[in-house]
Write a protein that holds these residues in place. Structure first.
Motif, PDB file in Angstrom:
ATOM      1  N   TYR A 113      32.283  47.905  32.110  1.00 43.42           N
ATOM      2  CA  TYR A 113      33.821  47.508  32.370  1.00 43.42           C
ATOM      3  C   TYR A 113      33.596  45.806  32.279  1.00 43.42           C
ATOM      4  CZ  TYR A 113      38.491  47.149  34.413  1.00 43.42           C
ATOM      5  OH  TYR A 113      39.781  47.088  34.722  1.00 43.42           O
ATOM      6  N   ALA A 114      33.960  45.237  31.381  1.00 46.04           N
ATOM      7  CA  ALA A 114      33.801  43.443  31.476  1.00 46.04           C
ATOM      8  C   ALA A 114      34.721  42.952  32.513  1.00 46.04           C
ATOM      9  CB  ALA A 114      34.004  43.086  29.917  1.00 46.04           C
ATOM     10  N   ASN A 115      35.818  43.300  32.754  1.00 40.98           N
ATOM     11  CA  ASN A 115      36.777  42.597  33.494  1.00 40.98           C
ATOM     12  C   ASN A 115      36.986  43.179  34.976  1.00 40.98           C
ATOM     13  OD1 ASN A 115      37.510  40.815  31.281  1.00 40.98           O
ATOM     14  ND2 ASN A 115      39.008  42.379  30.575  1.00 40.98           N
ATOM     15  N   LEU A 116      36.015  43.925  35.333  1.00 39.45           N
ATOM     16  CA  LEU A 116      35.805  44.564  36.483  1.00 39.45           C
ATOM     17  C   LEU A 116      35.877  43.572  37.730  1.00 39.45           C
ATOM     18  CD1 LEU A 116      35.461  47.237  38.520  1.00 39.45           C
ATOM     19  CD2 LEU A 116      33.002  46.990  38.357  1.00 39.45           C
ATOM     20  N   GLU A 117      35.041  42.385  37.664  1.00 38.28           N
ATOM     21  CA  GLU A 117      35.034  41.502  38.880  1.00 38.28           C
ATOM     22  C   GLU A 117      36.589  40.687  38.780  1.00 38.28           C
ATOM     23  OE1 GLU A 117      33.385  39.647  35.278  1.00 38.28           O
ATOM     24  OE2 GLU A 117      33.242  41.367  36.147  1.00 38.28           O
ATOM     25  N   MET A 118      37.241  40.640  37.818  1.00 37.69           N
ATOM     26  CA  MET A 118      38.478  39.979  38.049  1.00 37.69           C
ATOM     27  C   MET A 118      39.737  40.913  38.370  1.00 37.69           C
ATOM     28  SD  MET A 118      37.839  36.803  37.294  1.00 37.69           S
ATOM     29  CE  MET A 118      39.381  36.368  37.483  1.00 37.69           C
ATOM     30  N   ASP A 119      39.714  42.178  37.761  1.00 35.17           N
ATOM     31  CA  ASP A 119      40.260  43.109  38.321  1.00 35.17           C
ATOM     32  C   ASP A 119      40.314  43.274  39.800  1.00 35.17           C
ATOM     33  OD1 ASP A 119      41.558  43.316  35.879  1.00 35.17           O
ATOM     34  OD2 ASP A 119      40.791  45.048  35.369  1.00 35.17           O
ATOM     35  N   PHE A 120      39.231  43.479  40.198  1.00 33.60           N
ATOM     36  CA  PHE A 120      38.897  43.867  41.593  1.00 33.60           C
ATOM     37  C   PHE A 120      39.425  42.512  42.360  1.00 33.60           C
ATOM     38  CE2 PHE A 120      36.118  43.754  45.394  1.00 33.60           C
ATOM     39  CZ  PHE A 120      36.840  44.862  46.061  1.00 33.60           C
ATOM     40  N   ALA A 121      39.273  41.453  41.949  1.00 34.46           N
ATOM     41  CA  ALA A 121      39.673  39.943  42.717  1.00 34.46           C
ATOM     42  C   ALA A 121      41.238  40.016  42.648  1.00 34.46           C
ATOM     43  CB  ALA A 121      39.238  38.909  42.150  1.00 34.46           C
ATOM     44  N   ARG A 122      41.698  40.309  41.615  1.00 27.36           N
ATOM     45  CA  ARG A 122      43.468  40.286  41.768  1.00 27.36           C
ATOM     46  C   ARG A 122      43.808  41.586  42.807  1.00 27.36           C
ATOM     47  NH1 ARG A 122      42.550  39.682  36.079  1.00 27.36           N
ATOM     48  NH2 ARG A 122      43.193  37.874  35.313  1.00 27.36           N
ATOM     49  N   TYR A 123      43.056  42.848  42.725  1.00 27.17           N
ATOM     50  CA  TYR A 123      43.385  43.720  43.663  1.00 27.17           C
ATOM     51  C   TYR A 123      43.355  43.177  45.059  1.00 27.17           C
ATOM     52  CZ  TYR A 123      42.371  47.765  46.757  1.00 27.17           C
ATOM     53  OH  TYR A 123      42.601  48.685  47.807  1.00 27.17           O
ATOM     54  N   LEU A 124      42.268  42.127  45.499  1.00 26.70           N
ATOM     55  CA  LEU A 124      42.149  42.022  46.795  1.00 26.70           C
ATOM     56  C   LEU A 124      43.061  40.745  47.023  1.00 26.70           C
ATOM     57  CD1 LEU A 124      38.441  41.325  46.853  1.00 26.70           C
ATOM     58  CD2 LEU A 124      39.696  43.140  47.665  1.00 26.70           C
ATOM     59  N   PHE A 125      43.677  40.113  46.019  1.00 27.63           N
ATOM     60  CA  PHE A 125      44.771  39.055  46.296  1.00 27.63           C
ATOM     61  C   PHE A 125      46.175  39.721  46.506  1.00 27.63           C
ATOM     62  CE2 PHE A 125      47.833  36.093  44.855  1.00 27.63           C
ATOM     63  CZ  PHE A 125      47.512  34.960  45.385  1.00 27.63           C
TER      64      PHE A 125
END
Length: 1308
Positions: A706-718
């Motif tokens: 899942y290439a965008n996992l780190e960005m999706d997780f960052a948006r989740y935290l935000f």
């Protein structure tokens, strides 16, 4: 057993009314319920005055049941009723006379049938007596009447001479009249209906019979029941000699040999499959407790062997035990000096044996029984230590006893009996709700009187110590002693269980060193608990000091999924000396209130989000470890119960909801220190194995496809929140919920980020703040391994096939003819023979070729689908992984160009293995021009020449798409995937049934094939990897069962919306309504059966094409049995609820509000039996006016399972006060006051005082006043009290009720 006990049993057996049962050979129709009847003998005519005027005339009536069917089978059955001798009073003329009316009562389930009538045979006998000395006895005849025919007017019957036994002969006899007549009536008896459980079925009783259980004992016109009681038997132990079980096996073998003629040495297996103890109450007529002899508990065999010496002989006993409590209701007085009844305890075994190799049979064996008399002392425990009565012989209900070879041995029973008032009354089944409520209100003073009497009988050894610990001037509540004794008994049971586990662990461990280590660990644990009990609560310097020494063990997660590790860590903090501490507000990050007032947060700054996302993207530490550590809880005193052990549900990201183990609050086993910290507002640590609990979630983005996992997780935290549901682990009530913003743990390029918060715990139902949670959340970044196989295109493969030879080729040897002598036409014969051989060889070759050809054709038919699929897969040069979140839309583009020199029509086929099982298509080609244009604009895809390009048609139940392209025309096809199925983390491949697939989504492959005239042109393989959509809110509703209702979702936005958002609801039975300003929604739905739950999600989108999920709400609607009741404020009202039970369980009843309490013994653990009407009495004492919705739970203490729940809707109406006082208090400080009260009656009275507020403590909870005397009582006002507090004043019997109102005004 003593001689006195044996004599009392003989007296009881003589008093017992044994009767003959109805034989099974006579088929009769039986109803479900028994009906009560009354036969009234009002007049007997034909008596003559004795010739000697000195003599008196007396008579008696005897009655029997008689039945006969059409086949000629007949019998007398039931109990014979014999009335007492009654006097006949003659008038002056010597002809007219008077005598008493004779009522006869009976109840039966036999239905009225003309072919098989039920008859009552009446006989009359006369006596000439002088001074109670019978000089002459005369039989005056008999008559018959139908027992089930209700008479509308009096019936006159003529008596016949002779004996009614002639009916058994079946002969037609002309009976001669005896000159005696009788006038009688048969009616249904409502007064006997409520007391018919005291007599067995088909038993005649009437005037002169003594029926224990009635208030007046003897049968007459008054059938008022005696006050019944409930007996609780606990700590049950049965000791049976080890050699007695051999006699049981021998008796079963003897029975099998006699019945089935099996040889005595038959080796069929005999097993004891069940051991049970029956405890019932017998009143001399029948068992009158609700379940009768079905009131039993299973006995489990322990590993403990008991050795005792009897007559200088050592006997080894097996121990059978039951650790629960069995209740026996409808217990009357058990005085052995009168005919009042007794408790009967029977020990039974159930054996199973083989009749043949395939047939089994079970057999019930009764080993012994024992009668028990108990005293009438309420609340007092009585120790039982008796020997069973063993065979040969019979039990009280006629069951044969097992005969044992050794008569010196005896079976022993040990246990504890406790007597309680307010038992289940049989007449409650036949009364209306209004009558029951009226009777319960009448019984309240009686129950209080019984409780007072019971409490006065309790020992007062601990009162001196308790008084020293209480505030000066306070008095000990008498009922507290009973609670203390119950607590001591529970503590004793826990100590016994711990000792048993210790011995078991030692027995299982054969290593002496391990035994010694185990004993040392036990002693160390005891020493720590002892020190913990005497340690004074001190203030801790701060939460930051507590977390500073924390040690988090690093553990790596296995790819390729996001792994959540949530295991209790053995060592997370260093030992500390203090146990109660406040969290300094200066070290905490402020967090706004997180209740459900606004379900969707305010819009955030786009620039701030982009800046933080850029920092996260540039950070080389892609992997992250999220550590969540709930440290302590500070509870606020209120009308709800206090939690001592909790379980926390953590809802984080797209992972499965994690449930923590049971976390004990500090001092949970030290009542004094726990109460001290609670009243002083000190937080209590959450401990697991005496240490702070923490859980860890590993998000390893570097190992994911899942290439965008780190960005999706960052948006989740935000943008999102961490949701914590805190459950009371004992009552299984939701204590409260917490929502914590996660924006503070965004690292922003740093290695670590941490927030320490003191968050309010909100009750979602009442919106009340029930306490605060001190929690620490950490985000630790680390550099992970780079995954080089993030995109793996499929390599094209060339599929070649080697042709198989249809006919096997082998060389044919040249025929060699041996030289022979030719005579005549022998040459022609040899040529003919050679031709025939060649022809036969050709036929064999043809048959072999045909068989091979058939095999090839069959193989082609079998392998054709897989061959076609394999060839098509060769055209799929690319694949794409779609990470599908629940309710989230994913767009898959596919570029295509017409390379032909002319316009061509192309067809798009979608091969989805789960499409036929679903009601809608999850993956489809976007053909709607408006939606196509929308996605091209949003995602910047190439625009097509014409948006009205794609057509759709149905072909054999499948959807096919086709379009026409000009030469060299290009188009980017857009495929849309969206699923509203949940993702199940627990499923295996063998569980994927069609019913399951309709509810849950799993990984699968979808194939897209582009064809032109059946030729493969292009294709794409879609690999679907499902994920759970993060949940923003969980809303729980508890509603009345079986009704249409409307649920209102709270305010959604902090600011009004200009347009209506798009809402998607999965459940088609739920209808939605928007408010006019789009700030709230209403859900119309049907509530189902009791104890059912409806779970669905509400998804909110910005637009109709479901581009972006704004919020995901999980709705849980629980259907509960609801009780509506109106109560006066401050006065106790008693009612009952019905507890259904499927199997034998040990239940703990709990209430979500202190307003409702449970009557003893239901305030502690109680055994519920199946097939029984379990009525649970509850007391309702409302201290706040208005409407209150209270939830009751029944929890199985062994399995920690919620068995049944109720909703009690209480309407409390205030009473006018007798006095009002204004109190001035300093804000934030405790204050004490004295309040005057005048006795309104002209006699000395003891009053009880109750406060409506948890913050106003009454020091003198019980006061005594003289006639019209003014007394003072003291109160403590704690900080945080309400401004209006009521003091309720009642006497012991609650016949007097008064209210004082306190208006509290705070001065700063």
């Amino acid at each position: 057993m003593s001689t006195e006990d044996i004599n009392s049993i003989k007296k009881f057996l003589k008093f017992q009314k044994m009767h003959k049962s109805l034989p099974s050979s006579i088929p009769i129709q039986m109803g479900l319920d028994s009906k009560a009847y009354k036969l009234i003998v009002s007049r007997i005519g034909g008596f003559r005055r004795p010739q000697n005027p000195v003599l008196n005339l007396q008579f008696s009536v005897a009655a029997n049941f008689f039945i006969q069917n059409q086949q000629g089978e007949k019998c007398f059955f039931g109990r014979t009723y014999n009335s007492p001798r009654l006097n006949v009073e003659f008038g002056p003329d010597g002809v007219n006379y008077e005598h008493p009316i004779i009522p006869i009562y009976y109840h039966t389930r036999i239905l009225n049938n003309k072919d098989v009538p039920l008859l009552i045979i009446l006989e009359v006998q006369a006596y000439e007596s002088q001074q109670d000395l019978v000089l002459k006895r005369m039989h005056l005849g008999w008559c018959e009447l139908q027992a089930l025919t209700i008479t509308t007017q009096s019936t006159k019957l003529n008596f016949r001479k002779g004996s009614p036994r002639i009916l058994l002969l079946g002969q037609q006899v002309n009976f001669e009249s005896s000159g005696i007549s009788m006038t009688c009536d048969i009616v249904q008896s409502e007064e006997f209906q409520i007391s018919m459980h005291l007599a067995p079925e088909n038993a005649l009783c009437g005037l002169g019979d003594e029926l224990p259980g009635l208030k007046k004992s003897f049968v007459g016109g008054d059938f008022e029941l005696q006050r019944s009681m409930v007996v609780f038997m606990s700590k049950i132990q049965v000791l049976i000699p080890d050699n007695m079980e051999a006699d049981i096996y021998r008796q079963v073998q003897k029975y099998r040999t006699y019945k089935y003629r099996t040889p005595e040495d038959y080796k069929g297996d005999i097993q004891i499959i069940n051991k049970r103890l029956i405890v019932a109450f017998h009143n001399g007529w029948t068992f009158i407790n609700t379940r009768g002899t079905n009131n039993f508990v299973p006995l489990g065999e322990t590993r403990m062997l008991v050795n005792e010496f009897v007559d200088q002989k050592q006997i080894q006993y097996k121990q059978l035990a039951y650790h629960g409590v069995i209740d026996i209701n409808n217990v009357c007085s058990t005085d052995p000096t009168v005919n009042s009844g007794m408790l009967v305890v029977q020990l039974e075994y159930e054996a199973m044996f083989l009749v043949s190799n395939v047939t089994k049979e079970t057999m019930q064996l009764t080993l012994g029984w024992i009668p028990i008399y108990i005293n009438n002392k309420f609340g007092a425990d009585e120790i039982v230590d008796e020997d069973f009565i063993v065979g040969p012989g019979k039990t009280l209900d006629g069951r044969p006893l097992v005969s044992f070879s050794n008569s010196d041995s005896s079976i022993k029973i040990k246990g504890s009996l406790n007597l309680s008032g307010g038992g289940f009354q049989i007449q409650d089944l036949y009364m209306g709700a209004a009558q029951q409520q009226q009777q319960q209100q009448q019984q309240i003073p009686q129950q209080l009187a019984y409780q007072q009497q019971s409490n006065l009988n309790q020992p007062n050894q601990q009162q001196a110590q308790i008084r020293q610990e209480q505030v000066r001037g306070s008095e000990i509540d008498l009922r507290t002693q009973v609670k203390l004794k119950d607590f001591e008994q529970q503590l004793l049971r826990l100590q016994e269980e711990n000792e048993r586990l210790r011995r078991l662990a030692i027995q299982q461990s054969s290593d002496p060193q391990k035994q010694q280590e185990y004993l040392q660990a036990i002693e160390k644990l005891r020493e720590e608990n002892r020190l913990l009990q005497f340690t004074q609560a001190r203030q801790f310097e701060g939460l930051e000091k507590l977390i500073k020494d924390q040690k988090v063990i690093d553990r790596s997660a296995a790819p390729p999924v996001v792994l959540a590790e949530a295991k209790p860590q053995n060592t997370v903090i260093k030992p500390i000396d203090s146990y109660a501490y406040p969290v300094p507000s200066a070290t905490l990050k402020p967090i706004t209130r997180t209740d459900v007032t606004a379900l969707i947060d305010d819009p955030v700054s786009i620039d701030q989000e982009n800046r933080l996302m850029a920092l996260e993207q540039s950070d080389e530490r892609k992997d992250q470890i999220i550590v969540i550590q709930p440290v302590s809880i500070k509870q606020i005193l209120g009308p709800y119960p206090i939690c001592k052990s909790v379980q926390i549900g953590i809802i984080f990201y797209d992972l499965q909801t994690f449930k923590s183990p049971f976390l004990n609050l500090e001092y949970y086993n030290d009542e004094r220190n726990f109460k001290y910290n609670l009243e002083n507002g000190n937080p209590l640590r959450l401990l697991y194995n005496n240490e702070i609990f923490s859980c860890k979630f590993n998000v390893e983005a570097s190992l994911q496809r899942y290439a965008n996992l780190e960005m999706d997780f960052a948006r989740y935290l935000f943008n999102k929140h961490l949701i914590l549901d805190i459950w009371d682990s004992e009552s299984l009530f939701l204590f409260g919920s917490v929502r914590i913003p996660l924006r503070g743990i965004l690292r922003g390029g740093k290695q670590n980020a941490q927030i320490m918060a003191d968050v309010e715990i909100i009750d979602p139902q009442s919106k009340r703040v029930k306490g605060t949670l001190q929690i620490v959340i950490k985000n630790i970044g680390k550099i992970g391994q780079q995954d080089m196989s993030r995109t793996v295109p499929l390599e094209s493969t060339q599929n070649g096939f080697q042709k198989k030879k249809l006919v096997s080729e082998k060389p044919v040897n040249r025929m060699e003819v041996p030289p022979q002598t030719f005579q005549g036409n022998s040459i022609q014969d040899r040529i003919k023979k050679i031709k025939q051989q060649n022809l036969q060889e050709m036929n064999k070759n043809k048959q072999s070729q045909q068989r091979s050809l058939n095999e090839v054709l069959k193989y082609k038919e079998i392998k054709k689908p897989s061959l076609v699929r394999t060839i098509m897969q060769g055209f799929l040069q690319n694949e794409k992984v779609v990470h599908s979140f629940y309710g989230k839309c994913e767009i898959v583009p596919l570029y295509f160009k017409n390379t032909h020199p002319k316009p061509e029509q192309f067809t798009v086929n979608i091969e989805d293995p789960e499409s036929r099982m679903l009601e809608y298509q999850e993956f489809f080609l976007i053909g709607n021009p408006s939606e196509w244009k929308y996605w091209v604009t949003v995602n910047k895809y190439p625009e097509p020449d014409n948006y009205d390009l794609i057509r759709m048609k149905e072909n054999q139940g499948k959807t096919q798409y086709y379009f026409i392209l000009d030469p060299n025309q290009e188009v980017t096809l857009l495929f849309k995937f969206i699923s509203f199925r949940q993702y199940d983390y627990r499923v295996d491949d063998h569980e994927r049934t069609p019913e399951y697939i309709k509810k849950y989504m799993q990984s699968r492959h979808i194939t897209i094939l582009l064809q032109q005239d059946g030729k493969m042109m292009d294709g794409l393989r879609i690999i679907v990897e499902p994920h759970q959509q993060p949940i923003d809110h969980i809303l729980r509703f508890y509603e009345r069962e079986n009704r249409q209702t409307r649920l209102i979702i709270p305010r959604l936005f902090n600011q009004p919306l200009q347009q209506q958002p798009h809402v998607h609801i999965i459940d088609p039975d739920v209808m939605i309504e928007w408010s006019s300003d789009f700030n709230s929604i209403r859900l119309n739905l049907r509530i189902g059966e009791p104890q059912s739950v409806k779970i669905f999600n509400i998804l909110l989108y910005q637009d109709q094409y479901q581009h972006q999920v704004i919020a995901n709400w999980k709705i849980e609607v629980y259907s509960l049995s609801t009780i509506d009741i109106a109560v006066p404020l401050g006065q106790k009202v008693c009612t009952k609820i019905t507890f259904p039970c499927d199997i034998t369980r040990i239940i703990k009843m709990t209430s979500s509000n202190k307003m409702i309490s449970f009557v003893k013994p239901f305030d502690s653990e109680i055994t519920m039996l199946p097939g029984k009407i379990n009525l649970v009495p509850i007391n309702i004492l409302a201290l706040q006016d208005g409407k209150h919705l209270i939830k009751l739970n029944g929890v199985d203490i062994h399995s920690q399972e919620l068995i049944y729940s109720w909703l009690v809707n209480v309407h409390a109406e205030p009473q006018p006060p007798s006095a009002t006082y204004d109190l001035r208090c300093i804000d934030g400080r405790e204050s004490r006051h004295q309040v005057n009260y005048k006795n309104q009656v002209n006699y000395t009275t003891q009053y009880n005082l109750i406060s409506s507020s948890e913050f106003v403590k009454i020091i003198d909870q019980s006061i005594s006043t003289g006639p019209n005397e003014i007394v003072q009582f003291k109160i403590r006002v704690l900080p945080g009290s309400e401004e209006l507090v009521r003091i309720f004043i009642t006497d012991i019997d609650e016949r007097i009720f008064d209210v004082i109102v306190l208006n509290i005004k705070y001065v700063y």
